[in-house]
Design a protein around this motif. Structure first.
Motif, PDB file in Angstrom:
ATOM      1  N   VAL A  24      -0.140   0.525 -10.119  1.00  6.71           N
ATOM      2  CA  VAL A  24      -0.528   1.402  -9.022  1.00  6.71           C
ATOM      3  C   VAL A  24      -0.230   2.821  -9.433  1.00  6.71           C
ATOM      4  O   VAL A  24       0.870   3.149  -9.846  1.00  6.71           O
ATOM      5  CB  VAL A  24       0.240   1.066  -7.719  1.00  6.71           C
ATOM      6  N   HIS A  39      -4.995   5.444  -6.466  1.00  6.17           N
ATOM      7  CA  HIS A  39      -4.450   4.574  -5.412  1.00  6.17           C
ATOM      8  C   HIS A  39      -3.421   5.327  -4.582  1.00  6.17           C
ATOM      9  O   HIS A  39      -3.445   5.292  -3.353  1.00  6.17           O
ATOM     10  CB  HIS A  39      -3.794   3.320  -5.989  1.00  6.17           C
ATOM     11  N   ARG A  74      -5.061   8.077  -2.426  1.00  5.70           N
ATOM     12  CA  ARG A  74      -5.771   7.472  -1.278  1.00  5.70           C
ATOM     13  C   ARG A  74      -4.778   7.013  -0.208  1.00  5.70           C
ATOM     14  O   ARG A  74      -4.977   7.246   0.975  1.00  5.70           O
ATOM     15  CB  ARG A  74      -6.602   6.286  -1.778  1.00  5.70           C
ATOM     16  N   CYS A 114      -7.749   1.372   5.143  1.00  2.00           N
ATOM     17  CA  CYS A 114      -8.497   1.825   3.965  1.00  2.00           C
ATOM     18  C   CYS A 114      -9.984   1.469   4.053  1.00  2.00           C
ATOM     19  O   CYS A 114     -10.744   1.755   3.134  1.00  2.00           O
ATOM     20  CB  CYS A 114      -7.896   1.230   2.693  1.00  2.00           C
ATOM     21  N   THR A 128      -8.618  -3.128  -6.878  1.00  7.12           N
ATOM     22  CA  THR A 128      -8.337  -1.849  -6.234  1.00  7.12           C
ATOM     23  C   THR A 128      -7.941  -2.053  -4.778  1.00  7.12           C
ATOM     24  O   THR A 128      -6.978  -1.451  -4.300  1.00  7.12           O
ATOM     25  CB  THR A 128      -9.580  -0.936  -6.310  1.00  7.12           C
ATOM     26  N   THR A 129      -8.666  -2.915  -4.070  1.00  8.37           N
ATOM     27  CA  THR A 129      -8.363  -3.118  -2.654  1.00  8.37           C
ATOM     28  C   THR A 129      -6.971  -3.709  -2.463  1.00  8.37           C
ATOM     29  O   THR A 129      -6.234  -3.291  -1.569  1.00  8.37           O
ATOM     30  CB  THR A 129      -9.418  -4.015  -1.968  1.00  8.37           C
ATOM     31  N   ALA A 181      -4.386  -3.459  -4.567  1.00  5.63           N
ATOM     32  CA  ALA A 181      -3.390  -2.459  -4.957  1.00  5.63           C
ATOM     33  C   ALA A 181      -3.180  -1.445  -3.836  1.00  5.63           C
ATOM     34  O   ALA A 181      -2.046  -1.105  -3.495  1.00  5.63           O
ATOM     35  CB  ALA A 181      -3.820  -1.761  -6.241  1.00  5.63           C
ATOM     36  N   GLU A 182      -4.273  -0.966  -3.246  1.00  4.38           N
ATOM     37  CA  GLU A 182      -4.157  -0.008  -2.142  1.00  4.38           C
ATOM     38  C   GLU A 182      -3.487  -0.631  -0.926  1.00  4.38           C
ATOM     39  O   GLU A 182      -2.587  -0.032  -0.326  1.00  4.38           O
ATOM     40  CB  GLU A 182      -5.535   0.533  -1.752  1.00  4.38           C
TER      41      GLU A 182
END
Length: 165
Positions: free
Chosen positions: A3, A7, A10, A93, A128-129, A131-132
């Protein structure tokens, strides 16, 4: 899971628009999120005996008129908050879930499977999703206190936090 960079940026952007003062309860945060998104959010513990793979992570179901977050009631309060706020991270998000094929299973107990439009469930930590959502969910969970059912002690938690550091 690595991360960093985009990330973190955002997640910081999402955190900056939350008007609540920590520590908040899950109930307080979800009440704000419902107002912010205009969608009710229902928490559902996994039905007793439900096993999904070798462990039970959270699941987010998106229905036409509400979101449902499922969590494991047999985990510690801290782990329950982490799971719930991870799923909240997906909502904040604006992550798009995977299409859901209606199925009658223990996972959809108490939910009309035909009403489910999408679902979010962890299949990998390397997206990505995920991790965020994990980074945001962790930050939100750390700023929370109390049990999942605690809906009236947020103000008390904030008062105590100014005295106990």
């Amino acid at each position: 899971m690595r991360v960093g960079g985009s990330h973190t940026k955002r997640v910081d952007e999402v955190l900056s628009r939350i008007p609540l003062s920590p520590p908040w309860t899950v109930h307080e945060f979800l009440a704000w999120l419902e107002k912010d998104t205009g969608r009710p959010i229902r928490l559902l513990p996994y039905p007793e005996g439900t096993v999904i793979g070798n462990r039970r992570c959270g699941v987010l179901f998106g229905l036409a008129d509400e979101d449902i977050i499922m969590y494991d009631p047999n985990r510690s309060e801290r782990h329950q908050r982490q799971t719930i706020f991870h799923e909240v991270g997906h909502v904040l998000c604006c992550h798009k879930g995977e299409p859901f094929s209606p199925t009658d299973s223990p996972l959809t107990s108490g939910i009309d499977p035909d009403a489910i439009r999408y679902m979010m469930r962890r299949t990998s930590f390397d997206t990505t999703t995920e991790a965020e959502a994990e980074l945001l969910g962790t930050k939100l969970a750390v700023l929370s206190q109390g049990s999942i059912a605690d809906d009236g002690r947020g103000h008390f938690n904030r008062i105590i936090s100014t005295v106990v550091q």
